[in-house]
Scaffold this active site. Structure first.
Site, PDB file in Angstrom:
ATOM      1  CB  SER A  83       6.408   5.307   3.239  1.00 39.28           C
ATOM      2  OG  SER A  83       7.658   4.746   2.982  1.00 39.28           O
TER       3      SER A  83
ATOM      4  CG  ASP B 131       4.956  -1.965  -0.091  1.00 40.75           C
ATOM      5  OD1 ASP B 131       6.094  -1.846  -0.589  1.00 40.75           O
ATOM      6  OD2 ASP B 131       4.490  -1.138   0.710  1.00 40.75           O
TER       7      ASP B 131
ATOM      8  CG  HIS C 213       6.018   1.811  -0.633  1.00 38.89           C
ATOM      9  ND1 HIS C 213       5.717   1.260   0.601  1.00 38.89           N
ATOM     10  CD2 HIS C 213       6.748   2.924  -0.368  1.00 38.89           C
ATOM     11  CE1 HIS C 213       6.266   1.997   1.548  1.00 38.89           C
ATOM     12  NE2 HIS C 213       6.888   3.016   0.992  1.00 38.89           N
TER      13      HIS C 213
END
Ligand SMILES: *[C@@H]1O[C@H](CO)[C@@H](O)[C@H](O)[C@H]1NC(C)=O
Ligand SMILES: *[C@@H]1O[C@H](CO)[C@@H](O)[C@H](O)[C@H]1NC(C)=O
Ligand SMILES: *[C@@H]1O[C@H](CO)[C@@H](O)[C@H](O)[C@H]1NC(C)=O
Ligand SMILES: *[C@@H]1O[C@H](CO)[C@@H](O)[C@H](O)[C@H]1NC(C)=O
Ligand SMILES: *[C@@H]1O[C@H](CO)[C@@H](O)[C@H](O)[C@H]1NC(C)=O
Ligand SMILES: *[C@@H]1O[C@H](CO)[C@@H](O)[C@H](O)[C@H]1NC(C)=O
Ligand SMILES: *[C@@H]1O[C@H](CO)[C@@H](O)[C@H](O)[C@H]1NC(C)=O
Ligand SMILES: *[C@@H]1O[C@H](CO)[C@@H](O)[C@H](O)[C@H]1NC(C)=O
Ligand SMILES: *[C@@H]1O[C@H](CO)[C@@H](O)[C@H](O)[C@H]1NC(C)=O
Ligand SMILES: *[C@@H]1O[C@H](CO)[C@@H](O)[C@H](O)[C@H]1NC(C)=O
Ligand SMILES: *[C@@H]1O[C@H](CO)[C@@H](O)[C@H](O)[C@H]1NC(C)=O
Ligand SMILES: *[C@@H]1O[C@H](CO)[C@@H](O)[C@H](O)[C@H]1NC(C)=O
Ligand SMILES: [Ca+2]
Length: 572
Positions: A197, A434, A480
């Site tokens: 991320s 995601d 994610h």
């Protein structure tokens, strides 16, 4: 004899424990730091705190397997930049000599945090790596960029912005690798990076700018091209406002459940996992949910409590979902940016329930609003109204942010020649479902690198070259930076750092990635994950995955982003 043998073991154990307590002292770490000279930086020797930690246990995580019996030196220190009165905190774990394997690992954060605390450090210590993190100079390891980005309304904190952009992790690695060499008296140390991320964006910031500093990098679902990424969080809400329909979270959940159920088998294996979102995009239309019943119990989630909901999926809700899946288009119909894959949760589209009116209403996603307010408008606020925001407004904000943050947050420089010439290897992965960072955002970056690095070669020929040092793996069903509760049988790559270590140190090129189911009934089942552009496919019951070339599917990953007549998706 037997007694003697036993006492020798005890003596050896005592000696290794002793050696950690001998070397893990403030003064020994201070002497290891003393020879380090870095232009513009003054290390504060008095700030050093070194404490031995014995028999430490790391628990199993999505990103690394657990381990126990670890001993290391826990070190914190600080440094400042000459000419300004700042103070940057560094935190390193240095394995006991007997557990050190000549490695250094830099770690990053998530959201607007520049580090992941001890959970990041644990990921390196299990592989005998000195592992480090930084506070970016923000005033504490748990202080986020958001807390310091404004000095006042209208006054951006550029020191913090650049520290976050790329400088702080670079400096932490510079100091950390030099400390490692001195502390262990070793000349060769492999240097790695691991993060997902925002931590993924931070990883790319290092590979792009300091390619000769890193031998290997594990980069997950990077929050790069941030001017587009953050504004894109607002897109789903703007779709709802524009189409004047605010579906309940339950109605969208039903649409997504139907999508997963319908697209599951397109990959050839009925396992509740949409391993081929590209085929889903080609062969499934969410209008199939229209007229179906949905129902959800009351729940308390993100935006407060949601009452029990039930009803029949409307054509309006399907139109909202289709517009979100199509990605942001401007008022002239030209595509501005990519969107989430079919089967990803409609996370950004979450509406809020008005208890007075008994209706749902569209809101501006918190992630998007905070970015616009703080980073673009430079106002000390984190929320905004969605009223009056159009698709063209979003496009304008993307362009504005792209210019403003081209050299800090965009992080899509496509020329990786320095890293490649240094022999660096990068393992880039992204969950195919995601719901927070579009999977294709990674795909189009890799494509920009491929075209930049191999301008004279065709698609297959350039991939054949790229595969030697940069591989992208799309993780079937994954959310994610994590496995996905909605597709529990999907694999997740738990050993990515080990994979990169083997690639760098032993030349083992990961043609497929080692995936493992980390939840549910199939916990522990192994499944290979294909390297893009090859796509997973199963034929016949119980068959193993085939990684196939499928042109029609591939084409869905490269939309014509023709709204902005500049090479904006990779910095020029
Ligand atoms: C190390 O920790 C484990 C459990 O965490 C414990 O069983 C063991 O006795 C410890 N060993 C030492 C030498 O302290
Ligand atoms: C390492 O040191 C830091 C800072 O002093 C402290 O907060 C942390 O608890 C220590 N970690 C371990 C595993 O002892
Ligand atoms: C921003 O607002 C918060 C309260 O909402 C306050 O604590 C903080 O000091 C403010 N920051 C700036 C830079 O004005
Ligand atoms: C460091 O290593 C070098 C070469 O391996 C050796 O000559 C030197 O004595 C070592 N220094 C210390 C302080 O151990
Ligand atoms: C969607 O599927 C999940 C199981 O994955 C289930 O718990 C949930 O109730 C379903 N939601 C709707 C609206 O059908
Ligand atoms: C889905 O079907 C609707 C209604 O027939 C149509 O308007 C829309 O273009 C279709 N969308 C896609 C992505 O095929
Ligand atoms: C939907 O629910 C209603 C009332 O609960 C029921 O009468 C109807 O048969 C259901 N329709 C479908 C398609 O399941
Ligand atoms: C909630 O609904 C009431 C009544 O319709 C309305 O007056 C109010 O503005 C609404 N609140 C929000 C936040 O939309
Ligand atoms: C800064 O901007 C915020 C958001 O507009 C506002 O609420 C706050 O009062 C402003 N602070 C100052 C000190 O002007
Ligand atoms: C790439 O190679 C595959 C076989 O692996 C072939 O089917 C495909 O046509 C080639 N694509 C291009 C663009 O040459
Ligand atoms: C693959 O990963 C799993 C889970 O971390 C691990 O148990 C297994 O040993 C790995 N396999 C290989 C070949 O590295
Ligand atoms: C597939 O696996 C299941 C469960 O292990 C088994 O019952 C079935 O016979 C297998 N099918 C084939 C074709 O091997
Ligand atoms: Ca499937």
């Amino acid at each position: 004899m037997r007694f003697l043998f036993l006492s020798m073991i005890i003596a050896a154990a005592a000696a290794s424990a002793l050696s950690l307590s001998n070397v893990c002292t403030d003064s020994n770490v201070q002497s290891s730091l003393a020879p380090i000279t870095i232009n513009g930086i003054t290390i504060d020797s008095n700030s050093v705190v070194a404490t031995p930690v014995y028999n430490y246990t790391v628990s199993d995580s999505d990103n690394y397997p657990g381990a126990s019996g670890l001993s290391f030196c826990n070190v914190t220190l600080s440094y400042s930049h000459n000419g300004i009165s700042d103070n940057v905190l560094l935190w390193y774990w240095l394995p006991a000599q007997s557990q050190f394997e000549n490695r250094f690992l830099a770690t990053g954060g998530g959201g607007y945090n520049i580090n992941s605390g001890s959970s990041g450090l644990a990921g390196g210590i299990i592989y005998g790596a000195v592992t480090g993190l930084t506070d970016g100079g923000f005033g504490g390891f748990d202080v986020s960029l958001e807390e310091v980005i404004l000095k006042a309304n209208g006054t951006l904190n550029y020191e913090a912005l650049f520290a976050f952009g790329y400088k702080a992790i670079h400096e932490m690695t510079e100091i950390g690798t030099a400390l490692t060499k001195n502390y262990y008296n070793t000349s060769k140390t492999y240097t790695y990076y691991q993060g997902c991320s925002e931590g993924g964006r931070e990883g790319w910031s290092q590979v792009q700018r300091h390619g000769d500093q890193y031998d290997g990098a594990v980069i997950g679902a990077p929050a790069f091209r941030q001017a587009f990424q953050q504004v894109n969080h607002l897109f789903s809400g703007v779709v709802e406002a524009t189409l004047d329909y605010a579906p309940s979270p339950c109605e969208l959940e039903k649409i997504n459940n139907d999508t997963i159920a319908a697209c599951d088998s397109l990959d050839g294996k009925v396992d509740g996992v949409v391993s081929r979102t590209d085929l889903c995009k080609l062969h499934y239309n969410v209008t199939a949910s229209v007229g179906k019943n949905y129902s959800c119990a009351a729940s308390t989630g993100f935006g407060g409590s949601t009452p029990a909901a039930s009803g029949i999926v409307t054509a309006e809700a399907a139109a909202v979902a289709n517009a979100i899946l199509a990605g942001l288009h401007d008022s002239k119909g030209r595509q501005v940016y990519v969107s989430y894959q079919s089967s990803a949760d409609f996370e950004d589209a979450q509406t809020t329930y008005n208890t007075t009116s008994g209706q749902y209403y569209a809101t501006a996603s918190g992630l998007g609003a905070a970015y616009i307010q703080q980073f673009l408008y430079e106002l000390n606020a984190t929320t905004m109204s969605i009223d009056g925001i159009t698709y063209d407004t979003l496009r304008g904000w993307m362009l504005e942010g792209m210019q403003k943050f081209a050299d800090t947050l965009q992080t899509v420089w496509p020329d990786l020649e320095t890293f490649h010439a240094h022999g660096g290897k990068v393992l880039h992965y992204h969950g195919e479902s995601d719901p927070s960072i579009p999977t294709s955002s990674s795909v189009i970056y890799q494509d920009a690198v491929r075209r930049t690095m191999y301008p004279g070669l065709g698609f297959n020929e350039s991939f054949a070259q790229l595969d030697d040092w940069y591989r992208l793996f799309l993780i079937p069903g994954a959310a994610h930076c994590a496995p996905n509760a909605e597709q529990p049988n999907g694999p997740f790559p738990q050993q990515t750092l080990k994979t990169v270590i083997d690639w760098v140190e032993k030349g083992v090129n990961p043609k497929v990635l080692n995936g493992t189911v980390l939840q549910g009934e199939e916990y522990g089942r192994h499944e290979d994950i294909c390297s893009f552009p090859l796509r997973p496919s199963w034929h016949g019951e119980n068959s193993t995955v085939q990684c196939v070339y499928d042109q029609v599917s591939l084409d869905t990953w490269f939309p014509d982003l023709n709204s902005i007549p500049l090479p904006v998706y990779a910095d020029p």
